[in-house]
Design a protein around this motif. Sequence first.
Motif, PDB file in Angstrom:
ATOM      1  N   GLY A 272       0.831  -1.208   0.000  1.00 23.04           N
ATOM      2  CA  GLY A 272       0.000   0.000   0.000  1.00 23.04           C
ATOM      3  C   GLY A 272       0.864   1.257   0.000  1.00 23.04           C
ATOM      4  N   MET A 273       1.938   1.224   0.796  1.00 20.48           N
ATOM      5  CA  MET A 273       2.847   2.379   0.901  1.00 20.48           C
ATOM      6  C   MET A 273       3.530   2.647  -0.434  1.00 20.48           C
ATOM      7  N   LYS A 274       3.818   1.575  -1.163  1.00 15.53           N
ATOM      8  CA  LYS A 274       4.453   1.713  -2.475  1.00 15.53           C
ATOM      9  C   LYS A 274       3.506   2.477  -3.409  1.00 15.53           C
TER      10      LYS A 274
ATOM     11  N   VAL B 159       1.200   4.553  -2.491  1.00 15.96           N
ATOM     12  CA  VAL B 159       1.177   5.945  -2.018  1.00 15.96           C
ATOM     13  C   VAL B 159       2.352   6.723  -2.622  1.00 15.96           C
ATOM     14  N   GLY B 160       3.531   6.114  -2.584  1.00 18.76           N
ATOM     15  CA  GLY B 160       4.733   6.755  -3.145  1.00 18.76           C
ATOM     16  C   GLY B 160       4.552   7.058  -4.624  1.00 18.76           C
ATOM     17  N   GLU B 161       3.959   6.116  -5.341  1.00 17.69           N
ATOM     18  CA  GLU B 161       3.761   6.314  -6.783  1.00 17.69           C
ATOM     19  C   GLU B 161       2.741   7.430  -7.044  1.00 17.69           C
TER      20      GLU B 161
ATOM     21  N   LYS C 129      20.137  14.142   9.236  1.00 18.82           N
ATOM     22  CA  LYS C 129      19.794  15.574   9.270  1.00 18.82           C
ATOM     23  C   LYS C 129      18.892  15.973   8.094  1.00 18.82           C
ATOM     24  N   GLY C 130      17.833  16.713   8.399  1.00 13.61           N
ATOM     25  CA  GLY C 130      16.970  17.241   7.339  1.00 13.61           C
ATOM     26  C   GLY C 130      15.920  16.284   6.824  1.00 13.61           C
ATOM     27  N   ASP C 131      15.895  15.072   7.357  1.00 11.92           N
ATOM     28  CA  ASP C 131      14.991  14.047   6.833  1.00 11.92           C
ATOM     29  C   ASP C 131      14.050  13.561   7.946  1.00 11.92           C
ATOM     30  N   VAL C 132      12.739  13.586   7.662  1.00 13.21           N
ATOM     31  CA  VAL C 132      11.769  13.197   8.697  1.00 13.21           C
ATOM     32  C   VAL C 132      11.243  11.776   8.522  1.00 13.21           C
ATOM     33  N   HIS C 133      11.583  11.110   7.439  1.00 10.77           N
ATOM     34  CA  HIS C 133      11.013   9.782   7.163  1.00 10.77           C
ATOM     35  C   HIS C 133      11.522   8.761   8.177  1.00 10.77           C
ATOM     36  N   ASP C 134      10.602   8.146   8.896  1.00  9.35           N
ATOM     37  CA  ASP C 134      11.090   7.213   9.928  1.00  9.35           C
ATOM     38  C   ASP C 134      10.384   5.862   9.974  1.00  9.35           C
ATOM     39  N   ILE C 135       9.498   5.598   9.030  1.00  6.73           N
ATOM     40  CA  ILE C 135       8.787   4.315   9.080  1.00  6.73           C
ATOM     41  C   ILE C 135       9.766   3.157   8.849  1.00  6.73           C
TER      42      ILE C 135
ATOM     43  N   MET D 213      22.259   4.444   9.667  1.00  3.37           N
ATOM     44  CA  MET D 213      21.665   5.709   9.219  1.00  3.37           C
ATOM     45  C   MET D 213      20.635   5.429   8.143  1.00  3.37           C
ATOM     46  N   SER D 214      19.487   6.093   8.320  1.00  2.90           N
ATOM     47  CA  SER D 214      18.408   5.952   7.362  1.00  2.90           C
ATOM     48  C   SER D 214      18.106   7.312   6.747  1.00  2.90           C
ATOM     49  N   GLY D 215      17.667   7.307   5.500  1.00  2.00           N
ATOM     50  CA  GLY D 215      17.287   8.549   4.841  1.00  2.00           C
ATOM     51  C   GLY D 215      16.587   8.231   3.540  1.00  2.00           C
ATOM     52  N   LEU D 216      15.519   8.980   3.247  1.00  2.00           N
ATOM     53  CA  LEU D 216      14.746   8.669   2.038  1.00  2.00           C
ATOM     54  C   LEU D 216      14.875   9.704   0.937  1.00  2.00           C
ATOM     55  N   LEU D 217      15.405  10.861   1.296  1.00  2.00           N
ATOM     56  CA  LEU D 217      15.528  11.910   0.291  1.00  2.00           C
ATOM     57  C   LEU D 217      16.858  11.755  -0.446  1.00  2.00           C
ATOM     58  N   VAL D 218      16.873  12.168  -1.688  1.00  2.00           N
ATOM     59  CA  VAL D 218      18.128  12.118  -2.447  1.00  2.00           C
ATOM     60  C   VAL D 218      19.197  12.934  -1.713  1.00  2.00           C
ATOM     61  N   LYS D 219      18.759  14.082  -1.168  1.00  3.55           N
ATOM     62  CA  LYS D 219      19.646  14.942  -0.370  1.00  3.55           C
ATOM     63  C   LYS D 219      20.305  14.153   0.776  1.00  3.55           C
TER      64      LYS D 219
ATOM     65  N   GLY E 287      20.615   2.692   4.920  1.00  2.00           N
ATOM     66  CA  GLY E 287      19.410   2.227   4.249  1.00  2.00           C
ATOM     67  C   GLY E 287      18.466   3.361   3.944  1.00  2.00           C
ATOM     68  N   GLY E 288      17.492   3.073   3.094  1.00  2.00           N
ATOM     69  CA  GLY E 288      16.503   4.080   2.709  1.00  2.00           C
ATOM     70  C   GLY E 288      16.312   4.103   1.211  1.00  2.00           C
ATOM     71  N   ALA E 289      15.098   4.482   0.822  1.00  2.03           N
ATOM     72  CA  ALA E 289      14.684   4.311  -0.571  1.00  2.03           C
ATOM     73  C   ALA E 289      15.558   5.024  -1.602  1.00  2.03           C
TER      74      ALA E 289
ATOM     75  N   ASP F 163      16.675  -3.757   2.821  1.00  6.16           N
ATOM     76  CA  ASP F 163      15.474  -3.693   3.663  1.00  6.16           C
ATOM     77  C   ASP F 163      15.852  -4.075   5.094  1.00  6.16           C
ATOM     78  N   ALA F 164      14.857  -4.145   5.952  1.00  3.73           N
ATOM     79  CA  ALA F 164      15.137  -4.375   7.369  1.00  3.73           C
ATOM     80  C   ALA F 164      15.781  -5.753   7.603  1.00  3.73           C
ATOM     81  N   PHE F 165      15.411  -6.733   6.799  1.00  2.24           N
ATOM     82  CA  PHE F 165      15.979  -8.073   7.001  1.00  2.24           C
ATOM     83  C   PHE F 165      17.429  -8.133   6.558  1.00  2.24           C
TER      84      PHE F 165
HETATM   85 CO1  B1M Z   1       8.079  11.778   1.662  1.00  2.37          CO
HETATM   86  N1  B1M Z   1       9.151  11.576   0.045  1.00  2.37           N
HETATM   87  N2  B1M Z   1       8.445  13.679   1.687  1.00  2.37           N
HETATM   88  N3  B1M Z   1       6.888  11.820   3.189  1.00  2.37           N
HETATM   89  N4  B1M Z   1       7.608  10.015   1.268  1.00  2.37           N
HETATM   90  C1  B1M Z   1       9.384  10.215  -0.442  1.00  2.37           C
HETATM   91  C2  B1M Z   1      10.661   9.628   0.129  1.00  2.37           C
HETATM   92  C3  B1M Z   1       9.459  10.436  -2.022  1.00  2.37           C
HETATM   93  C4  B1M Z   1      10.300   9.408  -2.770  1.00  2.37           C
HETATM   94  C5  B1M Z   1       8.028  10.496  -2.568  1.00  2.37           C
HETATM   95  C6  B1M Z   1       7.945  10.716  -4.074  1.00  2.37           C
HETATM   96  O1  B1M Z   1       8.215  11.777  -4.551  1.00  2.37           O
HETATM   97  N5  B1M Z   1       7.591   9.679  -4.821  1.00  2.37           N
HETATM   98  C7  B1M Z   1      10.065  11.874  -2.085  1.00  2.37           C
HETATM   99  C8  B1M Z   1      11.594  11.973  -2.114  1.00  2.37           C
HETATM  100  C9  B1M Z   1      12.097  12.497  -3.446  1.00  2.37           C
HETATM  101  C10 B1M Z   1      13.566  12.708  -3.458  1.00  2.37           C
HETATM  102  O2  B1M Z   1      14.270  13.028  -2.562  1.00  2.37           O
HETATM  103  N6  B1M Z   1      14.050  12.539  -4.668  1.00  2.37           N
HETATM  104  C11 B1M Z   1       9.499  12.491  -0.824  1.00  2.37           C
HETATM  105  C12 B1M Z   1       9.387  13.893  -0.593  1.00  2.37           C
HETATM  106  C13 B1M Z   1       9.726  14.780  -1.771  1.00  2.37           C
HETATM  107  C14 B1M Z   1       8.949  14.428   0.641  1.00  2.37           C
HETATM  108  C15 B1M Z   1       8.880  15.924   1.030  1.00  2.37           C
HETATM  109  C16 B1M Z   1      10.061  16.791   0.576  1.00  2.37           C
HETATM  110  C17 B1M Z   1       7.553  16.468   0.487  1.00  2.37           C
HETATM  111  C18 B1M Z   1       7.340  17.946   0.711  1.00  2.37           C
HETATM  112  O3  B1M Z   1       7.389  18.437   1.810  1.00  2.37           O
HETATM  113  N7  B1M Z   1       7.108  18.619  -0.370  1.00  2.37           N
HETATM  114  C19 B1M Z   1       8.793  15.828   2.566  1.00  2.37           C
HETATM  115  C20 B1M Z   1      10.204  15.772   3.170  1.00  2.37           C
HETATM  116  C21 B1M Z   1      10.277  16.182   4.568  1.00  2.37           C
HETATM  117  C22 B1M Z   1      11.682  15.976   5.115  1.00  2.37           C
HETATM  118  O4  B1M Z   1      12.119  14.852   5.265  1.00  2.37           O
HETATM  119  N8  B1M Z   1      12.353  17.057   5.391  1.00  2.37           N
HETATM  120  C23 B1M Z   1       8.143  14.494   2.727  1.00  2.37           C
HETATM  121  C24 B1M Z   1       7.317  14.150   3.808  1.00  2.37           C
HETATM  122  C25 B1M Z   1       6.688  12.927   3.975  1.00  2.37           C
HETATM  123  C26 B1M Z   1       5.642  12.620   5.062  1.00  2.37           C
HETATM  124  C27 B1M Z   1       5.927  13.353   6.376  1.00  2.37           C
HETATM  125  C28 B1M Z   1       4.282  13.038   4.554  1.00  2.37           C
HETATM  126  C29 B1M Z   1       5.703  11.063   5.096  1.00  2.37           C
HETATM  127  C30 B1M Z   1       6.713  10.504   6.142  1.00  2.37           C
HETATM  128  C31 B1M Z   1       6.107  10.126   7.454  1.00  2.37           C
HETATM  129  C32 B1M Z   1       7.081   9.397   8.335  1.00  2.37           C
HETATM  130  O5  B1M Z   1       7.990   8.709   7.927  1.00  2.37           O
HETATM  131  N9  B1M Z   1       6.870   9.569   9.611  1.00  2.37           N
HETATM  132  C33 B1M Z   1       6.250  10.732   3.713  1.00  2.37           C
HETATM  133  C34 B1M Z   1       6.134   9.452   3.112  1.00  2.37           C
HETATM  134  C35 B1M Z   1       5.277   8.445   3.829  1.00  2.37           C
HETATM  135  C36 B1M Z   1       6.796   9.123   1.879  1.00  2.37           C
HETATM  136  C37 B1M Z   1       6.685   7.826   1.030  1.00  2.37           C
HETATM  137  C38 B1M Z   1       5.371   7.908   0.273  1.00  2.37           C
HETATM  138  C39 B1M Z   1       6.761   6.504   1.766  1.00  2.37           C
HETATM  139  C40 B1M Z   1       7.979   6.321   2.659  1.00  2.37           C
HETATM  140  C41 B1M Z   1       7.817   5.106   3.544  1.00  2.37           C
HETATM  141  O6  B1M Z   1       7.516   5.213   4.718  1.00  2.37           O
HETATM  142  N10 B1M Z   1       7.966   3.902   2.963  1.00  2.37           N
HETATM  143  C42 B1M Z   1       7.961   7.986   0.098  1.00  2.37           C
HETATM  144  C43 B1M Z   1       7.862   7.267  -1.213  1.00  2.37           C
HETATM  145  C44 B1M Z   1       8.897   6.161  -1.370  1.00  2.37           C
HETATM  146  O7  B1M Z   1       9.674   5.849  -0.514  1.00  2.37           O
HETATM  147  N11 B1M Z   1       8.946   5.603  -2.533  1.00  2.37           N
HETATM  148  C45 B1M Z   1       8.255   9.429   0.185  1.00  2.37           C
HETATM  149  C46 B1M Z   1       7.849   2.647   3.679  1.00  2.37           C
HETATM  150  C47 B1M Z   1       9.166   2.338   4.418  1.00  2.37           C
HETATM  151  C48 B1M Z   1       9.050   1.037   5.170  1.00  2.37           C
HETATM  152  O8  B1M Z   1      10.173   2.236   3.431  1.00  2.37           O
HETATM  153  O9  B1M Z   1      11.655   3.948   4.552  1.00  2.37           O
HETATM  154  O10 B1M Z   1      12.271   2.974   2.296  1.00  2.37           O
HETATM  155  P1  B1M Z   1      11.651   2.811   3.623  1.00  2.37           P
HETATM  156  O11 B1M Z   1      12.396   1.648   4.397  1.00  2.37           O
HETATM  157  C49 B1M Z   1      12.679   0.396   3.829  1.00  2.37           C
HETATM  158  C50 B1M Z   1      14.071   0.296   3.217  1.00  2.37           C
HETATM  159  O12 B1M Z   1      14.475   1.472   2.573  1.00  2.37           O
HETATM  160  C51 B1M Z   1      14.930  -0.125   4.356  1.00  2.37           C
HETATM  161  O13 B1M Z   1      14.071  -0.933   5.153  1.00  2.37           O
HETATM  162  C52 B1M Z   1      12.702  -0.582   4.951  1.00  2.37           C
HETATM  163  C53 B1M Z   1      11.891  -1.801   4.550  1.00  2.37           C
HETATM  164  O14 B1M Z   1      12.201  -2.943   5.197  1.00  2.37           O
HETATM  165  N12 B1M Z   1      15.556   0.867   5.239  1.00  2.37           N
HETATM  166  C54 B1M Z   1      16.634   0.535   5.984  1.00  2.37           C
HETATM  167  C55 B1M Z   1      15.245   2.144   5.501  1.00  2.37           C
HETATM  168  N13 B1M Z   1      16.094   2.652   6.378  1.00  2.37           N
HETATM  169  C56 B1M Z   1      16.969   1.696   6.704  1.00  2.37           C
HETATM  170  C57 B1M Z   1      18.072   1.701   7.551  1.00  2.37           C
HETATM  171  C58 B1M Z   1      18.813   0.530   7.678  1.00  2.37           C
HETATM  172  C59 B1M Z   1      18.452  -0.611   6.985  1.00  2.37           C
HETATM  173  C60 B1M Z   1      17.374  -0.630   6.122  1.00  2.37           C
HETATM  174  O15 B1M Z   1      19.896   0.427   8.470  1.00  2.37           O
HETATM  175  C61 B1M Z   1      20.342   1.567   9.141  1.00  2.37           C
END
Ligand code: B1M
Length: 216
Positions: free
Chosen positions: A44-46, A48-50, A98-104, A146-152, A176-178, A203-205
């Motif tokens: 479902g989260m995937k 949402v991202g799309e 720093k600068g990244d709020v993604h924590d799921i 360290m985790s981070g989802l933004l390209v930054k 880790g991080g997307a 991923d987490a595993f």
């Molecule tokens: Co944001 N966001 N978001 N967001 N968000 C992304 C990351 C984005 C790809 C969406 C998109 O455009 N398709 C995009 C980033 C683009 C980029 O940088 N190129 C984006 C953006 C742009 C933003 C904002 C800038 C939007 C804005 O304000 N205009 C803003 C940024 C704020 C900031 O950080 N300063 C923002 C805000 C948010 C919300 C607050 C609304 C919310 C986050 C809520 C929260 O986390 N508390 C949110 C969400 C939910 C997403 C998406 C939709 C989903 C992320 C998620 O939770 N996925 C995301 C889209 C995407 O990722 N494709 C997106 C599920 C999670 C389980 O996956 O975190 O990747 P993930 O973790 C995985 C692996 O990566 C790995 O294990 C997990 C799975 O087992 N892993 C690790 C992660 N960390 C690890 C560490 C490890 C090991 C494994 O060891 C240390």
Amino acid sequence: ATPEERLKQRIVDGDRTGLDDDLAAALAAGWSPLDIINQLLLDGMKTVGELFGSGKMQLPFVLQSAETMKAAVAYLEPRMEKGDAQQHKATIVLATVKGDVHDIGKNLVDIILTNNGYRVINIGIKQPVGEIIKAARAHNADAVGMSGLLVKSTVIMRENLEEMSREGLDLPVLLGGAALTRGYVEQDCHAAYACGRVAYARDAFDGLTLMGKVVE
Ligand code: B1M
């Protein structure tokens, strides 16, 4: 719709009413908590991202989805099988950079490692490298994650590695991080942080497997 289909849809819709009932139904149907997370909720989260990435979903709705995801994980976490944790295998400091709020994702890593006998010091989101280093020292950590989802954030991670080596903190680091790729992380095999010390977790595993190597 089946509870399984509804669960995925609830993440997309950010719909928490009746969430616990659907989670309970999926558990009763034989799903494990982790399979519910990995196969239903993250699917479902995937979506949402799309939707967000293509401009079809606005940020407040993404936040609702994230809150729903967190509520589901909070319901499932106590229902997970725990490894025997009489003694911690190792300690890891975990942070979103720093600068990244993604924590799921980070919090899932915390749950998986904790349930498998590691001591996790989860210091939260938007953490400057100084705080990460301070926590690693204060808790006598065996590794840093360290985790981070933004390209930054991928750039920040690289800067953090440099700062950690300048500070003489030569612990294994998990990244880790997307937005990360294995190629990007492995390109970081520079002098101070030799290859093998910095590892990419898909991923987490994968993170769990890598922590296993730290303990070896
Ligand atoms: Co944001 N966001 N978001 N967001 N968000 C992304 C990351 C984005 C790809 C969406 C998109 O455009 N398709 C995009 C980033 C683009 C980029 O940088 N190129 C984006 C953006 C742009 C933003 C904002 C800038 C939007 C804005 O304000 N205009 C803003 C940024 C704020 C900031 O950080 N300063 C923002 C805000 C948010 C919300 C607050 C609304 C919310 C986050 C809520 C929260 O986390 N508390 C949110 C969400 C939910 C997403 C998406 C939709 C989903 C992320 C998620 O939770 N996925 C995301 C889209 C995407 O990722 N494709 C997106 C599920 C999670 C389980 O996956 O975190 O990747 P993930 O973790 C995985 C692996 O990566 C790995 O294990 C997990 C799975 O087992 N892993 C690790 C992660 N960390 C690890 C560490 C490890 C090991 C494994 O060891 C240390």
